[in-house]
Motif scaffolding. Sequence first.
Motif, short mmCIF file in Angstrom:
data_model
loop_
_atom_site.label_atom_id
_atom_site.label_comp_id
_atom_site.label_asym_id
_atom_site.label_seq_id
_atom_site.Cartn_x
_atom_site.Cartn_y
_atom_site.Cartn_z
N ALA A 69 48.06 34.86 32.41
CA ALA A 69 47.35 35.65 31.44
C ALA A 69 46.90 36.88 31.86
CB ALA A 69 46.07 34.92 30.97
N PHE A 70 47.55 37.95 31.16
CA PHE A 70 47.30 39.42 31.55
C PHE A 70 46.09 39.82 30.91
CE2 PHE A 70 51.39 38.85 33.06
CZ PHE A 70 52.10 39.99 33.84
N VAL A 71 44.89 40.32 31.68
CA VAL A 71 43.78 40.61 30.99
C VAL A 71 43.24 41.88 31.48
CG1 VAL A 71 41.21 39.88 30.98
CG2 VAL A 71 43.04 38.27 30.81
N ASN A 72 42.93 42.81 30.48
CA ASN A 72 42.48 44.18 30.85
C ASN A 72 41.10 43.97 31.80
OD1 ASN A 72 44.49 45.46 29.55
ND2 ASN A 72 43.03 45.74 27.78
N PHE A 73 41.18 44.98 32.79
CA PHE A 73 40.12 44.81 33.70
C PHE A 73 39.50 46.49 33.74
CE2 PHE A 73 40.59 40.86 34.97
CZ PHE A 73 40.04 40.39 36.27
N THR A 74 38.24 46.47 33.21
CA THR A 74 37.59 47.79 33.05
C THR A 74 36.97 47.94 34.55
OG1 THR A 74 35.59 46.90 32.69
CG2 THR A 74 36.81 47.58 30.77
N GLU A 75 36.50 49.13 34.79
CA GLU A 75 35.80 49.42 36.21
C GLU A 75 34.80 48.39 36.63
OE1 GLU A 75 35.72 53.62 38.38
OE2 GLU A 75 34.02 53.28 36.84
N HIS A 76 34.05 48.00 35.79
CA HIS A 76 33.19 47.00 35.75
C HIS A 76 33.35 45.67 36.34
CE1 HIS A 76 29.53 44.47 35.31
NE2 HIS A 76 30.23 43.52 34.70
N TRP A 77 34.51 45.30 35.62
CA TRP A 77 35.19 44.04 35.91
C TRP A 77 35.94 43.98 37.26
CZ3 TRP A 77 33.51 39.60 34.38
CH2 TRP A 77 32.78 39.63 32.96
N LEU A 78 36.55 45.43 37.51
CA LEU A 78 37.20 45.53 38.85
C LEU A 78 36.34 45.20 40.17
CD1 LEU A 78 40.35 46.41 39.62
CD2 LEU A 78 39.20 48.56 39.67
N GLN A 79 35.09 45.74 39.89
CA GLN A 79 34.18 45.87 40.84
C GLN A 79 33.44 44.57 40.84
OE1 GLN A 79 32.17 49.39 41.01
NE2 GLN A 79 33.76 50.90 41.05
N ASN A 80 33.28 43.97 39.70
CA ASN A 80 32.63 42.55 39.87
C ASN A 80 33.64 41.29 39.07
OD1 ASN A 80 29.56 43.54 40.22
ND2 ASN A 80 30.66 45.09 38.73
N PRO A 81 34.48 40.86 39.70
CA PRO A 81 35.63 40.12 39.22
C PRO A 81 35.09 38.79 38.89
CG PRO A 81 35.73 40.29 41.62
CD PRO A 81 34.65 41.30 41.21
N PRO A 82 35.29 38.16 37.79
CA PRO A 82 35.14 36.84 37.25
C PRO A 82 35.02 35.92 38.22
CG PRO A 82 37.02 37.39 36.05
CD PRO A 82 36.71 38.48 36.85
N ILE A 83 34.40 34.99 37.92
CA ILE A 83 34.63 33.65 38.89
C ILE A 83 35.56 32.74 38.39
CG2 ILE A 83 33.32 31.65 40.21
CD1 ILE A 83 30.83 33.12 39.81
N LEU A 84 36.56 33.05 38.35
CA LEU A 84 37.79 32.31 37.73
C LEU A 84 39.09 32.02 38.62
CD1 LEU A 84 37.88 34.22 34.20
CD2 LEU A 84 37.11 31.76 34.54
N PRO A 85 39.67 30.93 38.72
CA PRO A 85 40.83 30.87 39.47
C PRO A 85 41.81 32.11 39.25
CG PRO A 85 40.96 29.27 37.81
CD PRO A 85 39.50 29.89 37.54
N ALA A 86 42.39 32.43 40.47
CA ALA A 86 43.24 33.56 40.31
C ALA A 86 44.66 33.19 39.94
CB ALA A 86 43.30 34.39 41.54
N THR A 87 45.06 31.91 39.95
CA THR A 87 46.26 31.36 39.64
C THR A 87 47.08 31.76 38.47
OG1 THR A 87 45.70 29.30 40.62
CG2 THR A 87 47.62 29.30 39.90
#
Length: 410
Positions: A69-87
């Motif tokens: 899944a390709f998901v848009n990362f804003t600056e906030h999410w870039l610096q505070n990544p979600p606790i989700l599997p990166a697979t």
Amino acid sequence: MSTQDTPLLARQPILDTHQTVVGYELLCRPAPEDTLTWQVSHGDRATSEVMISAFNDLGIDEVTGGLPAFVNFTEHWLQNPPILPATNLVAEVLEHIHPTDANLKALRTLRKLGYRIALDDYQGEIIHEPLLPLVDIIKVDIRRLGNLDSLPGLISRYQRDGLTWLAEKVETQEEFKICRDAGCELFQGYFFSRPANVYGKRLPDNQLAVLQLIRLLNDPDAEFDDIASALQSDPQLSYKLLRIVNSAAVGCAREVTSIHRAIVIVGLSRLKAWANLISLGKLSDKPPVLREQAVVRAYLCQALTFAWPHLDDDTAFTIGLFSLLDAFLDFPLDAICERLSMPEPLTLALTRQEGDYGFILKTVIAMEQADWDSIDWNVLAGMGVTPADLEFQYLKALHITRELLRSEAG
């Protein structure tokens, strides 16, 4: 919940050079305020909504079938990544994010966590060059690029081992071939559903056979025995139909072993609808995603008839399924409708998106393409259809389509 507060989730397929789906971009937009200003100022929330819906409420495997899944990362999410599997998650760095020290550090952290990173809407801007060593995929919006002749030079200038180029908004087979030859390995857009050449050609024999079967299946004057005989005379078609009828999704009490019995059990209309979609699968030169798209349209059109009690849900299913016949056959849709002797209301719905069926089809196509501004929310509200209803029915159509195609494939 107001229209402005209700997110809508859509997915756009990402294909490889063989036109096989290898991932999906997940799009979440509150409707109907789909402006760039709104996206920039509310991007954090939009990303939050799509991740909550996809990973928690629905399950990411349900949405993408196990593909990335390709998901848009804003600056906030870039610096505070979600606790989700990166697979199965690809972080898309939006084009307005600059390579500050904090952002570069965040990208390095994401890579250590196992995320793949895509740079969105890159056009060769010098300001973004410090980001390039840290990304795995570069997405190029070819509509913004202006001249496709510049694409090979852009790719060769920044190409390196392990870097993949993705062409966005590819609308025709010709553009697909140009981008592929330039060095792109991934593609996003509706080129796979656009006819490569629709004029001055004769339908091949296999396409004529499919069209003749479809015509019989949708002839209101066809007799029960004629349709049963047509289905039984094609062993592959009969086998696949019986697999669907006997699948867990249909839930028959005991195994059905004949087409006549299947018609009695599930009804002629439903069996004809399944036969239509299996027939399209005989056109093996088309990418599988095209048929999946047609079936999702069919089920979503059918589902939305709940708001139009005077409409026939099986007819709506057929309209959704046939809305991509021009892409399947590489032939003009109006000419196909004429060959099928389609009634005028259905022809107008398919070719001009007119009438109630046409309105539903137009809504479904806009939903599919995440084109929220093209959806007439006022009319839908008047018919009792909320954005949440539309999202629910869309995701339900994705689920049913996956189950149905899996049942057919066996």
